[in-house]
Design a protein around this motif. Sequence first.
Motif, PDB file in Angstrom:
ATOM      1  N   SER A 141      -3.079   1.763   3.836  1.00  0.00           N
ATOM      2  CA  SER A 141      -1.908   2.492   3.335  1.00  0.00           C
ATOM      3  C   SER A 141      -2.137   3.106   1.964  1.00  0.00           C
ATOM      4  O   SER A 141      -1.398   4.015   1.572  1.00  0.00           O
ATOM      5  N   CYS A 142      -3.152   2.617   1.232  1.00  0.00           N
ATOM      6  CA  CYS A 142      -3.410   3.142  -0.110  1.00  0.00           C
ATOM      7  C   CYS A 142      -4.916   3.104  -0.390  1.00  0.00           C
ATOM      8  O   CYS A 142      -5.458   2.040  -0.727  1.00  0.00           O
ATOM      9  N   PRO A 143      -5.598   4.229  -0.271  1.00  0.00           N
ATOM     10  CA  PRO A 143      -7.042   4.262  -0.501  1.00  0.00           C
ATOM     11  C   PRO A 143      -7.445   3.878  -1.918  1.00  0.00           C
ATOM     12  O   PRO A 143      -8.613   3.559  -2.158  1.00  0.00           O
ATOM     13  N   ASN A 144      -6.515   3.908  -2.855  1.00  0.00           N
ATOM     14  CA  ASN A 144      -6.828   3.580  -4.252  1.00  0.00           C
ATOM     15  C   ASN A 144      -6.759   2.078  -4.526  1.00  0.00           C
ATOM     16  O   ASN A 144      -6.725   1.663  -5.687  1.00  0.00           O
ATOM     17  N   THR A 145      -6.733   1.269  -3.477  1.00  0.00           N
ATOM     18  CA  THR A 145      -6.675  -0.186  -3.643  1.00  0.00           C
ATOM     19  C   THR A 145      -7.970  -0.708  -4.254  1.00  0.00           C
ATOM     20  O   THR A 145      -9.059  -0.268  -3.910  1.00  0.00           O
ATOM     21  N   ARG A 146      -7.826  -1.637  -5.177  1.00  0.00           N
ATOM     22  CA  ARG A 146      -8.978  -2.226  -5.852  1.00  0.00           C
ATOM     23  C   ARG A 146      -8.824  -3.743  -5.891  1.00  0.00           C
ATOM     24  O   ARG A 146      -7.713  -4.273  -5.903  1.00  0.00           O
ATOM     25  N   GLY A 159       0.815  -1.218   0.000  1.00  0.00           N
ATOM     26  CA  GLY A 159       0.000   0.000   0.000  1.00  0.00           C
ATOM     27  C   GLY A 159       0.844   1.262   0.000  1.00  0.00           C
ATOM     28  O   GLY A 159       0.519   2.240  -0.686  1.00  0.00           O
ATOM     29  N   GLU A 160       1.925   1.244   0.766  1.00  0.00           N
ATOM     30  CA  GLU A 160       2.794   2.426   0.817  1.00  0.00           C
ATOM     31  C   GLU A 160       3.453   2.685  -0.537  1.00  0.00           C
ATOM     32  O   GLU A 160       3.619   3.847  -0.939  1.00  0.00           O
ATOM     33  N   ILE A 161       3.813   1.634  -1.256  1.00  0.00           N
ATOM     34  CA  ILE A 161       4.396   1.803  -2.589  1.00  0.00           C
ATOM     35  C   ILE A 161       3.355   2.387  -3.540  1.00  0.00           C
ATOM     36  O   ILE A 161       3.643   3.298  -4.325  1.00  0.00           O
TER      37      ILE A 161
END
Length: 334
Positions: free
Chosen positions: A325-330, A291-293
Amino acid sequence: MDATLVNGVFGDPLLLLQIGHQKRCLLFDLGYHGPLSARTAHQVTDVFISHAHVDHICGFLWLMRCRIGHYPSCRIFGPPGLAKNITGMIDGILWDRIGDKAPHFDIYEVHGNHLHHWQIAAGSPLSAALDVRAINDQIIWQETQFQIRAVTLDHTAKDCGPDNPFTPVLAYAFEPLRQVNVRKDRLRALNLCAGPWLQVLKDHVLNGVRDAEIQVEDKTFLSGELADKILLKSAGKRLVYATDLADSSENRSTLCSLAQGAHTLFCEASFMNGDKDLAGFTGHLTTKACGEIGTAAAVQHLIPFHFSGRYQALSDVIYDEVTTSCPNTRKPAA
């Protein structure tokens, strides 16, 4: 362009990229082939291998078997040692009855800033290195419609010992150079009906041909003039594929640079945060690192995959950890 994780997020890595209008397929990694058909194998022109661990390359035997016949050579890209790996699998089979139907492969290894090229046909020895060419700006393959970049990451596991200090793994970026869409309102305004001629027109545009004649029913147009009226050209959507990398500052920096601003990043998230030590010992990423990446690279869509089988009943928890860590995760399309 359709991208599919053939074996889902828990199975062997194999990303199928279908370039629909060309009836053409690209593969990123080549684990178990799952539900893929022989017809799909016939349409594969390029395979991009991250590294030669068994779950990333075992599907080569399926691809090779499906391409016995009169098919063009298939290009296979990967890290140093790939030619030897492919040759070993081919040589493990008896080819006494193959005749002129042997499957052919062009093998390209990325050695730093140089690309080494070999050819092999089933039943014949590997050629001497045909050529070595410089890699400019990380571009290992380029065509009119797209280019492929590759960077080298490190998959070294902490428990490998001094005899295996570095395991190179390639991450890839698929970069469409142009994308062409039909303006349906303009099509209606000209009283034109969609048909096979539209694909012919798109192909001419992508190849820079403006003076070809396009026949639409009883009307004839020049490709350039018609394209200006009904087509909209735009930059394509970049896709990045990365798996089996240790969580190091060097890996993060290199991958973030490759994936910066990409439309979609397929990135491994093999272990949950609570198993950080296990991720380190095996040279993989945690959900948090993935997620951080994705956030650092400012990708529009992050699709985590290559989950450890120990979490089969916890997939929702995995996505929750990456999303933190990454709200754009799908989730990948089914």
